[in-house]
Design a protein around this motif. Structure first.
Motif, PDB file in Angstrom:
ATOM      1  N   UNK A 120      -4.489  -1.167  -7.217  1.00  0.00           N
ATOM      2  CA  UNK A 120      -4.650   0.309  -7.314  1.00  0.00           C
ATOM      3  C   UNK A 120      -3.700   1.072  -6.220  1.00  0.00           C
ATOM      4  N   UNK A 121      -3.740   0.150  -4.977  1.00  0.00           N
ATOM      5  CA  UNK A 121      -2.978   0.982  -3.836  1.00  0.00           C
ATOM      6  C   UNK A 121      -1.360   0.699  -3.915  1.00  0.00           C
ATOM      7  N   UNK A 122      -1.147  -0.089  -4.779  1.00  0.00           N
ATOM      8  CA  UNK A 122       0.470  -0.232  -4.909  1.00  0.00           C
ATOM      9  C   UNK A 122       0.945   0.244  -6.328  1.00  0.00           C
ATOM     10  N   UNK A 123       0.133   1.213  -6.783  1.00  0.00           N
ATOM     11  CA  UNK A 123       0.445   1.767  -7.979  1.00  0.00           C
ATOM     12  C   UNK A 123       0.470   3.315  -7.938  1.00  0.00           C
ATOM     13  N   UNK A 124       0.011   4.046  -7.022  1.00  0.00           N
ATOM     14  CA  UNK A 124      -0.413   5.328  -6.658  1.00  0.00           C
ATOM     15  C   UNK A 124       0.958   6.160  -6.862  1.00  0.00           C
ATOM     16  N   UNK A 125       2.046   5.802  -6.022  1.00  0.00           N
ATOM     17  CA  UNK A 125       3.231   6.684  -6.461  1.00  0.00           C
ATOM     18  C   UNK A 125       3.897   6.441  -7.665  1.00  0.00           C
ATOM     19  N   UNK A 126       3.649   5.358  -8.382  1.00  0.00           N
ATOM     20  CA  UNK A 126       4.234   4.995  -9.680  1.00  0.00           C
ATOM     21  C   UNK A 126       3.700   6.050 -10.661  1.00  0.00           C
ATOM     22  N   UNK A 127       2.189   6.286 -10.620  1.00  0.00           N
ATOM     23  CA  UNK A 127       1.703   7.296 -11.487  1.00  0.00           C
ATOM     24  C   UNK A 127       2.079   8.558 -11.475  1.00  0.00           C
ATOM     25  N   UNK A 128       2.171   8.953 -10.079  1.00  0.00           N
ATOM     26  CA  UNK A 128       2.569  10.104  -9.492  1.00  0.00           C
ATOM     27  C   UNK A 128       3.779  10.589 -10.182  1.00  0.00           C
ATOM     28  N   UNK A 129       4.765   9.868  -9.857  1.00  0.00           N
ATOM     29  CA  UNK A 129       6.225   9.910 -10.514  1.00  0.00           C
ATOM     30  C   UNK A 129       6.311   9.872 -12.060  1.00  0.00           C
ATOM     31  N   UNK A 130       5.345   9.098 -12.734  1.00  0.00           N
ATOM     32  CA  UNK A 130       5.378   9.259 -14.244  1.00  0.00           C
ATOM     33  C   UNK A 130       4.701  10.636 -14.439  1.00  0.00           C
ATOM     34  N   UNK A 131       3.739  11.073 -13.852  1.00  0.00           N
ATOM     35  CA  UNK A 131       3.343  12.298 -14.088  1.00  0.00           C
ATOM     36  C   UNK A 131       3.826  13.529 -13.765  1.00  0.00           C
ATOM     37  N   UNK A 134       0.720  -1.289  -0.069  1.00  0.00           N
ATOM     38  CA  UNK A 134       0.040  -0.007  -0.013  1.00  0.00           C
ATOM     39  C   UNK A 134       0.872   1.132  -0.139  1.00  0.00           C
ATOM     40  N   UNK A 135       1.166   1.824  -1.086  1.00  0.00           N
ATOM     41  CA  UNK A 135       1.926   3.113  -1.261  1.00  0.00           C
ATOM     42  C   UNK A 135       1.272   4.252  -0.769  1.00  0.00           C
ATOM     43  N   UNK A 136       2.241   5.355  -0.541  1.00  0.00           N
ATOM     44  CA  UNK A 136       1.637   6.700  -0.213  1.00  0.00           C
ATOM     45  C   UNK A 136       0.946   7.333  -1.316  1.00  0.00           C
ATOM     46  N   UNK A 137      -0.220   8.233  -1.069  1.00  0.00           N
ATOM     47  CA  UNK A 137      -0.904   8.898  -1.918  1.00  0.00           C
ATOM     48  C   UNK A 137      -0.802  10.249  -1.870  1.00  0.00           C
ATOM     49  N   UNK A 138      -1.396  10.837  -0.823  1.00  0.00           N
ATOM     50  CA  UNK A 138      -1.175  12.493  -0.780  1.00  0.00           C
ATOM     51  C   UNK A 138       0.259  12.421  -0.166  1.00  0.00           C
ATOM     52  N   UNK A 139       0.744  11.814   0.604  1.00  0.00           N
ATOM     53  CA  UNK A 139       2.144  11.875   1.277  1.00  0.00           C
ATOM     54  C   UNK A 139       3.320  11.506  -0.114  1.00  0.00           C
ATOM     55  N   UNK A 140       2.869  11.023  -1.132  1.00  0.00           N
ATOM     56  CA  UNK A 140       3.791  11.003  -2.142  1.00  0.00           C
ATOM     57  C   UNK A 140       3.672  12.336  -2.878  1.00  0.00           C
ATOM     58  N   UNK A 141       2.513  12.702  -3.154  1.00  0.00           N
ATOM     59  CA  UNK A 141       2.256  14.123  -3.710  1.00  0.00           C
ATOM     60  C   UNK A 141       3.203  15.148  -3.035  1.00  0.00           C
TER      61      UNK A 141
END
Length: 734
Positions: A655-666, A631-638
């Protein structure tokens, strides 16, 4: 008002006095009643009304003296009837002022009624009602009532006692007196379910809308003293303990509840509470694993043969009983299959209850509107992770194309961000615990909402129950969590990265992929830092790694990987921050540190700070942030990326394991994205030892603020609006 008939010669004078009294000419009325007393001293009603007029002019002592004189002048056998006559006149006056909304005057009159007849429970209840309305002497009035409830025969209906208890629990400031009042009322309430409903409803509101967890605990304990081993009350008590960081007590009560559970629905609800306590504490890993395994087994048995016809309150608790399983395993296909089955049952039961209640939500066909009417529903549109992120979409909405409505569940009257939200919607509604899912669904349907956006998913059972009734023709889940699995939800908002290509195979909702990112913000407010390396006794040239997540995101396997990184990076320290049980989480990390072979002195445990702005500023102490998995961070990653700090994340399937991935990509960053455990360690070591690479990522992140999709909320809003238009066209054609 009534009065004793007068001789015909004096009728005109009495009527004049009464007319002056009713019109509020108190000085004139006093003069007329004085004249009536002079002319006819034997007529007691003159004294009663004269005293009343004096009271209304603020002359309370004079009023009492007038009444006492008239009573003392009576024959002993007439005294009781005289007092009864006075009480009747004062009661009539109090009722008139209550009807007119003159509560202060009615309160003063009832205070004198109390002095005349101190054991009149009906008057005392009315006096307490006025005290609550005026926010004055509420506790003192409760104290006067308690002995009568405890000892005297009650001359008041049970429904009035129930109504007053509800008012006291919701309106009177929490105190030992309120607890005593609650216990005294129990003596007269025959139906235990009525009493429990009132007590638990108040405890839940006090806990989750006013954060008064301690008093909610006392209320639950009071009920359990009267009715030990009540399953439902034990469940709420466990939750109250956990939410005020009394983790061990929360775990203990959850275990007690589980042992008392006999039906499968009780077992899965108890198992959820126990798993929540173990994971929130952060250090009970082995027990959490075994509890999760048993929970999954019980859930599979339940969805295979669910119990129909359960009470709606029980059905609502089933909504999130699979919630914590995603923190332990990255197996979305099996988890989502289970969740979909569970939520299908919840929806069926919710709709059936609405039909039985005579209030079914019948789908209405919509014509193409001039402007699409979009409704946002959540308990998080406030100072909350979801609140910080969703605000940008609301701010940038094109009001020429869209009308935007807000439905606030469990409102927070003093929250500044919620106040902003309320002002930003074209229309906003604040619902309380007294509003049922059917009530709220009917309001949404009455508002003719075209597309209803769910920001909560299964994080709030009330939201799911409303959506299960399908109050809007198109319903969408976005942002708040993973998709719920409700058949009534049409779409789940994603992007090219946050879900794998095969995800539609196990999602009930249609996955709507936006072209770039499923979330974007224009930035975050950042305060003044309160943390420095010298505060933590860390050398200025050391490498600082940070993990800032709640206890339930700290997976044993990922923590091992994190500490292996610390071991391989010379002169490095690991800062650990997040809500958890400090004693158990420290033992958890120290045990793994010993296993890996690093010194305890390289670990630092941080407390929480007063504001999110300060938390973001303090992130700057870190050279590298280590993300959690599965379970990744979400707001904390942003927040980490906004502050320009490199992050290492492990990508999974759910979904929970890919939040930081999509944020880094974007954000335009590829460094730090790991697809295996080995890559996670490799990236952690590389970022920890390569200062030039860290600096490059920092500058890339700073520049990305002007160019990256992640930081362009206006463009993101346009993409969401285009999706809304396409969803609506699909509905119209379908």
């Amino acid at each position: 008002m009534s009065f004793t008939p007068l001789p015909s010669a004096e009728v005109t004078l009495a009527h004049q006095a009464q007319e002056a009294l009713l019109q509020g000419y108190y000085s004139k009325a006093a003069l007329l009643y004085e004249q009536a007393i002079d002319q006819e001293p034997q007529v007691r009603s003159h004294y009663w009304y004269f005293g009343l007029v004096l009271l209304l002019q603020g002359q309370e002592e004079e009023a009492q003296t007038t009444w006492m004189f008239a009573v003392s002048d009576c024959d002993p056998e007439q005294a009781d009837s005289a007092i009864a006559e006075l009480i009747e006149i004062l009661e009539s006056a109090a009722q008139r002022f209550e009807q007119d909304g003159e509560f202060s005057i009615a309160w003063a009159i009832r205070q004198h009624l109390r002095e005349i007849h101190p054991n009149d429970l009906i008057n005392l209840f009315k006096l307490l009602d006025l005290s609550i309305e005026l926010q004055y002497q509420m506790v003192e009035t409760c104290e006067q009532i308690i002995p009568l409830l405890q000892t005297a025969p009650v001359s008041i209906e049970v429904k009035q006692i129930l109504s007053m208890l509800r008012r006291v629990l919701h309106k009177v400031p929490p105190s030992p007196t309120v607890l005593s009042f609650t216990e005294a009322c129990d003596r007269w309430i025959e139906d235990r379910r009525d009493f429990r409903c009132i007590v638990l409803t108040a405890a839940i509101e006090l806990a989750y809308t006013r954060s008064l967890y301690r008093f909610s605990i006392e209320l639950a304990q009071l009920y359990l003293r009267l009715y030990p081993n009540d399953i439902e009350t034990l469940g709420h008590l466990a939750g109250f303990y956990q939410n005020c960081a009394e983790y061990d007590l929360g775990i203990q009560v959850a275990k007690q509840r589980y042992e008392l559970s006999t039906r499968l629905d009780e077992k899965v609800r108890s198992g959820h509470l126990l798993l929540k306590g173990l994971l929130n504490a952060g250090g009970y890993w082995e027990e959490a694993i075994s509890t999760a395994q048993q929970q999954e087994t019980n859930l599979q048995a339940f969805v295979a043969q669910p119990t129909c016809g359960l009470d709606p309150s029980i059905v609502s608790q089933l909504i999130n009983v699979a919630y914590y399983l995603v923190y332990l395993k990255d197996q979305p296909r099996s988890w989502r299959t289970l969740q979909n089955q569970l939520l299908e049952f919840v929806q069926t039961e919710t709709q059936e209850y609405a039909i039985q209640s005579g209030k079914p939500i019948v789908p209405l066909q919509r014509c193409a509107p001039k402007r699409l009417r979009i409704g946002y529903i959540s308990h998080c549109m406030a100072t909350h992770s979801v609140g910080w992120l969703a605000r940008w979409l609301i701010q940038h909405h094109d009001r020429d194309q869209f009308e935007v409505y807000g439905y606030f569940l469990s409102p927070r009257p003093t929250d500044p961000l919620q106040a902003w939200y309320v002002q930003s919607f074209d229309r906003a509604y604040k619902f309380t615990l007294e509003d049922t899912p059917i009530d709220i669904a009917q309001q949404i349907q009455q508002d003719e909402i075209d597309i209803l956006i769910d920001l909560d998913s299964i994080t709030l059972d009330l939201t799911c129950r409303i959506l299960a009734l399908k109050p809007a023709p198109v319903q969408v889940t976005w942002l708040g969590w993973d998709a719920s699995g409700l058949p009534a939800i049409d779409y789940f908002i994603a992007d090219p990265y946050v879900l794998p290509e095969t995800a539609q195979e196990y999602y009930r909702e249609k996955i709507w992929r936006l072209p770039q990112t499923y979330v974007a913000v224009d930035g975050f407010e950042v305060g003044v830092p309160t943390l420095s390396r010298s505060d933590l006794d860390i050398p200025q040239d050391a490498i600082v790694f940070l993990s800032a997540q709640r206890g339930y995101k700290r997976h044993l396997d990922t923590t091992r990987l994190q500490l292996q990184i610390i071991k391989q990076v010379p002169d490095s320290y690991f800062l650990i921050k997040g809500f958890s049980d400090q004693k158990s989480i420290q033992k958890f990390f120290f045990d793994i540190a010993e296993e890996v072979g690093i010194e305890r002195e390289r670990l630092r445990f941080l407390g929480n700070v007063a504001s999110s702005e300060v938390h973001r500023a303090n992130l700057a102490i870190a050279d590298v942030v280590l993300d959690t998995f599965p379970y990744n961070g979400a707001t904390t990653t942003l927040e980490t990326l906004w502050m320009g700090i490199p992050i290492v994340t492990r990508v999974g399937e759910q979904f929970a394991a890919r939040n930081s991935y999509t944020m880094l990509k974007n954000a335009g960053i590829s460094e730090g994205i790991a697809w295996t455990d080995e890559e996670y360690i490799k990236w952690g070591v590389k970022l920890g030892t390569d200062a030039a690479l860290r600096q490059k990522i920092h500058w890339d992140l700073m520049r990305s603020r002007q160019t990256a999709p992640l930081w362009n909320a206006k463009a993101f809003t346009q993409q969401m609006e285009a999706a809304y238009q396409q969803m609506w066209q699909t509905y119209v054609k379908g």
